[in-house]
Design an enzyme around this catalytic site. Structure first.
Site, mmCIF file in Angstrom:
data_model
loop_
_atom_site.group_PDB
_atom_site.id
_atom_site.type_symbol
_atom_site.label_atom_id
_atom_site.label_comp_id
_atom_site.label_asym_id
_atom_site.label_seq_id
_atom_site.Cartn_x
_atom_site.Cartn_y
_atom_site.Cartn_z
ATOM 1 N N LYS A 183 102.939 19.030 5.278
ATOM 2 C CA LYS A 183 103.611 19.618 6.436
ATOM 3 C C LYS A 183 104.685 20.628 6.023
ATOM 4 C CE LYS A 183 102.701 15.913 9.711
ATOM 5 N NZ LYS A 183 102.039 14.910 8.858
HETATM 6 C C1 LIG Z 1 100.738 14.495 9.218
HETATM 7 C C2 LIG Z 1 99.927 13.890 8.126
HETATM 8 C C3 LIG Z 1 98.520 13.721 8.232
HETATM 9 C C4 LIG Z 1 97.763 14.066 9.503
HETATM 10 O O1 LIG Z 1 97.713 15.446 9.749
HETATM 11 P P1 LIG Z 1 97.326 15.973 11.221
HETATM 12 O O2 LIG Z 1 97.492 17.436 11.158
HETATM 13 O O3 LIG Z 1 98.290 15.319 12.157
HETATM 14 O O4 LIG Z 1 95.926 15.546 11.478
HETATM 15 C C5 LIG Z 1 97.830 13.201 7.152
HETATM 16 N N1 LIG Z 1 98.469 12.822 6.024
HETATM 17 C C6 LIG Z 1 99.815 12.959 5.885
HETATM 18 C C7 LIG Z 1 100.454 12.500 4.626
HETATM 19 C C8 LIG Z 1 100.584 13.502 6.917
HETATM 20 O O5 LIG Z 1 101.908 13.604 6.772
#
Ligand SMILES: *Cc1c(COP(=O)(O)O)cnc(C)c1O
Length: 434
Positions: free
Chosen positions: A107
């Site tokens: 993210k």
């Molecule tokens: C947010 C997150 C996900 C999921 O991603 P999305 O875009 O919400 O599908 C998967 N793994 C980790 C470690 C995350 O922080």
């Protein structure tokens, strides 16, 4: 570029409006009106380009009509100040490591890009009114957004998190920053934090008093830049001579990450197909089986960033495929794994290959292991560093997991947070009196 709401194509916004408001007024998600195909020469030469160069080309297709090239280049290059390498796990299965950013989670790219784009719009308008970003977090989102926005002028971030419900490693990543980041420890659960943020956006008095915006994955400025990874993965696989029949598997929760990859495919990126890997929150998996989308309350798992019972970006997938389950299924298949299966996979992969997956990446690996067809090569997105889930992973492999220096540095900082009840009037009073 015009952005329309998934609830009503007539309801449109500019990029700036879409970024500043997050959600459309009819509660739909914003979609770009077109996904521009990238030229053949770009793909022919992509293996010779850096991550920053690749991302800049993709960013121009999305944002080039709204942000001058020089400014956009700076935003992209500042955002991607780290690599996302592809690492071989075993024959035919590769890991795209997205955890080399400041908070060790994928993210980071969306958080950093959004902060810089919002900073750009803010500076362009030349107004000195502070923009306040509210974000509710169960762990990873808060740290990526807070670190992305740290030190960006004209913006203050409020991270709301449930007291005692985030891991100490996660907590220190957004409570030790200071500057323009305020952590709010809410006496409640994650849903209470989210409810406070939603109530704040709907409160007329508060919005007249201060400029508020959201920074979750519904925001196009956080969502679209995630597509950069997929072009980068393809480039690295092409350099290895392994880009034919490429299957990309994405551990999915709110489905922002995978949807941005599908956008890439629609722009000409030669990915053969996708697999969405779920934990026990299997709403998408069930949709593919039945053609019915039935949201449920989320259940808690050891891959907790995927504990989502009503994935918000499903609205974008539905719009892109015009509601046809068969069209979705032609491009994307599903998989789901229980906590026991996730543990088993972490252990098995580590014992056989020496590669340590985090619980989210383990879902991705296993979906490829079970789902790859002869002749296909798979890449799964390793979305977080295993040290972020230290306790779980150590119990499974029976060994200590080393904490990377970046993470250890956060843990030395001093926790600063404001304790609040889950009562909206308290939160409102706090914001107004600041
Ligand atoms: C947010 C997150 C996900 C999921 O991603 P999305 O875009 O919400 O599908 C998967 N793994 C980790 C470690 C995350 O922080």
């Amino acid at each position: 570029m015009i952005y329309y709401s998934t609830n009503n194509k007539e309801n449109t916004a500019s990029l700036e409006q879409a970024v500043v408001t997050g959600l459309a007024s009819d509660r739909g998600l914003y979609m770009p009106e077109k996904l521009k195909a990238l030229p053949k020469e770009f793909f022919d030469n992509i293996q010779n380009l850096s991550f920053q160069e690749i991302a800049f080309e993709v960013a121009k297709a999305f944002f080039g009509e709204d942000v001058p090239a020089e400014d956009l280049k700076k935003i992209v290059y500042d955002t991607l100040a780290f690599e996302t390498p592809v690492v071989k796990v075993e024959d035919n299965i590769y890991s795209l490591e997205l955890f080399h950013g400041p908070t060790l989670a994928f993210k980071d790219v969306g958080g950093r890009f959004m902060a810089r784009l919002l900073g750009y719009f803010n500076a362009k308008e030349g107004n000195d009114r502070l923009v306040n970003v509210l974000v509710a977090t169960s762990g990873d989102t808060g740290s990526a957004v807070a670190n992305g926005f740290l030190g960006v002028p004209g913006i203050h971030v409020y991270v709301l998190y449930p007291k005692g419900k985030v891991s100490p490693i996660q907590e220190c990543q957004f409570t030790t920053l200071g500057q323009n980041i305020t952590a709010i420890e809410v006496d409640g659960v994650f849903d209470d934090c989210q409810a406070l943020v939603k109530a704040a956006f709907m409160d007329k008095e508060l919005n007249a008093h201060m400029k508020l915006t959201s920074a979750n994955s519904i925001n196009v400025a956080r969502f679209l830049p995630q597509s950069f990874y997929y072009f980068n993965a393809y480039a690295q696989m092409k350099a290895k001579g392994l880009a034919d029949d490429l299957v990309v598997c994405v551990p999915s929760g709110n489905f922002g990450n995978i949807t941005s990859g599908i956008f890439g495919m629609k722009m000409g990126l030669p990915i053969k197909r996708f697999i969405a890997a779920n934990n026990s929150n299997d709403i998408f998996y069930n949709y593919l089986q039945t053609g019915k989308y039935s949201p449920k309350a989320s259940v808690q798992t050891i891959a907790n960033a995927m504990d989502v019972g009503d994935p918000s970006n499903f609205a974008r997938i539905y719009d892109l495929y015009k509601g046809s389950r068969d069209a979705v299924a032609a491009d994307v298949s599903g998989a789901r794994f229980s906590d026991d299966q996730i543990r088993e996979t972490i252990k098995d992969v580590f014992t056989r290959t020496g590669y340590l997956c985090d619980p989210h990446g383990a879902c991705g690996y296993r979906a490829l292991k079970e789902g790859l067809k002869p002749g296909e090569t798979g890449v799964f997105l390793e979305t977080a560093h295993p040290a972020k889930f230290k306790d779980t992973v150590e119990k499974v492999i029976g060994q200590q997991v080393e904490i990377p220096a970046k993470l250890a540095a956060f843990m030395k900082g001093k926790k600063q947070s404001v304790a609040l009840s889950k009562n909206f009037e308290d939160f409102k009073k706090f914001l107004i009196e600041r």
